[in-house]
Design an enzyme around this catalytic site. Sequence first.
Site, PDB file in Angstrom:
ATOM      1  N   TYR A  18     -14.760   5.217  -9.859  1.00 32.98           N
ATOM      2  CA  TYR A  18     -12.721   5.406 -10.416  1.00 32.98           C
ATOM      3  C   TYR A  18     -12.132   4.214 -10.250  1.00 32.98           C
ATOM      4  O   TYR A  18     -11.360   4.286 -11.522  1.00 32.98           O
ATOM      5  CB  TYR A  18     -12.624   6.629  -8.680  1.00 32.98           C
ATOM      6  CG  TYR A  18     -11.094   6.652  -9.070  1.00 32.98           C
ATOM      7  CD1 TYR A  18     -10.530   7.733  -9.734  1.00 32.98           C
ATOM      8  CD2 TYR A  18     -10.771   5.844  -8.547  1.00 32.98           C
ATOM      9  CE1 TYR A  18      -9.635   7.710 -10.554  1.00 32.98           C
ATOM     10  CE2 TYR A  18      -8.852   5.974  -8.485  1.00 32.98           C
ATOM     11  CZ  TYR A  18      -8.253   7.357  -9.947  1.00 32.98           C
ATOM     12  OH  TYR A  18      -6.758   6.782 -10.059  1.00 32.98           O
ATOM     13  N   GLU A  40      -3.486  13.476  -7.468  1.00 35.38           N
ATOM     14  CA  GLU A  40      -2.429  12.471  -6.105  1.00 35.38           C
ATOM     15  C   GLU A  40      -1.871  13.825  -5.243  1.00 35.38           C
ATOM     16  O   GLU A  40      -1.751  13.556  -4.363  1.00 35.38           O
ATOM     17  CB  GLU A  40      -1.640  12.514  -7.622  1.00 35.38           C
ATOM     18  CG  GLU A  40      -2.138  11.381  -8.002  1.00 35.38           C
ATOM     19  CD  GLU A  40      -2.673   9.774  -7.529  1.00 35.38           C
ATOM     20  OE1 GLU A  40      -2.978   9.650  -5.554  1.00 35.38           O
ATOM     21  OE2 GLU A  40      -3.533   8.734  -7.671  1.00 35.38           O
ATOM     22  N   TRP A  48      -7.736   9.080  -0.085  1.00 35.58           N
ATOM     23  CA  TRP A  48      -8.442   8.238  -1.347  1.00 35.58           C
ATOM     24  C   TRP A  48      -9.117   9.089  -1.810  1.00 35.58           C
ATOM     25  O   TRP A  48      -9.986   9.993  -2.933  1.00 35.58           O
ATOM     26  CB  TRP A  48      -7.426   7.880  -2.763  1.00 35.58           C
ATOM     27  CG  TRP A  48      -8.092   8.284  -3.361  1.00 35.58           C
ATOM     28  CD1 TRP A  48      -8.799   7.517  -4.447  1.00 35.58           C
ATOM     29  CD2 TRP A  48      -7.388   8.989  -4.902  1.00 35.58           C
ATOM     30  NE1 TRP A  48      -8.881   7.967  -6.701  1.00 35.58           N
ATOM     31  CE2 TRP A  48      -7.974   9.006  -5.986  1.00 35.58           C
ATOM     32  CE3 TRP A  48      -6.443  10.205  -4.856  1.00 35.58           C
ATOM     33  CZ2 TRP A  48      -7.337   9.762  -7.087  1.00 35.58           C
ATOM     34  CZ3 TRP A  48      -6.180  10.945  -5.387  1.00 35.58           C
ATOM     35  CH2 TRP A  48      -7.338  10.657  -6.440  1.00 35.58           C
TER      36      TRP A  48
END
Length: 186
Positions: A18, A40, A48
């Site tokens: 990522y 998000e 995350w």
Amino acid sequence: MPKRCGWVKMNNPLYVAYHDEEWGHALHDDRALFELLCLETYQSGLSWETVLNKRKGFREVFHFYDAQKIAQMTDAQLEALLDNPAIIRNRAKIFATRANAQAFLQVQEAYGSFDAYLWSFVEGKTIVNDVPDYHLAPAKTALSEKLSQDLKKRGFKFTGPVAVLSFLQAAGLVDDHENDCEWKGN
């Protein structure tokens, strides 16, 4: 070994990929922008890493982030997702995905694309910030507060200024890679 931002969890290949392949790269594809915005919104209150680990499941249940299809999902279809362990099973966030798809489509209609709308907030250019250490980077900025207010006015959910700043960073509108990160400015 390449120098990466200090927040990257090196023991998780999804995290490393990522950072290296997505985070901070200027993104202009509407579907990909919508996916990142949704991711998000799922993070609120979670890590995350949790979101990245559930990304594949989210793609499957939300039609690979086809906003048209998501906008038409019924309450019953959304409720059924609460039984799916492949995703984050938060009712408010799941229903927010549909509301955000509907708002997203309205922005596309008004601006020609979500990309045009979004990048107008930075005059079409990535803002590169001085970040000696990610711990010193702000959680929100005047830009993220401005965009957050505008998104909320348009009907978007879970788009507070902290989530919006994370989105701006992820989508490459803001480059907050640490100064010594090899991906800074790329």
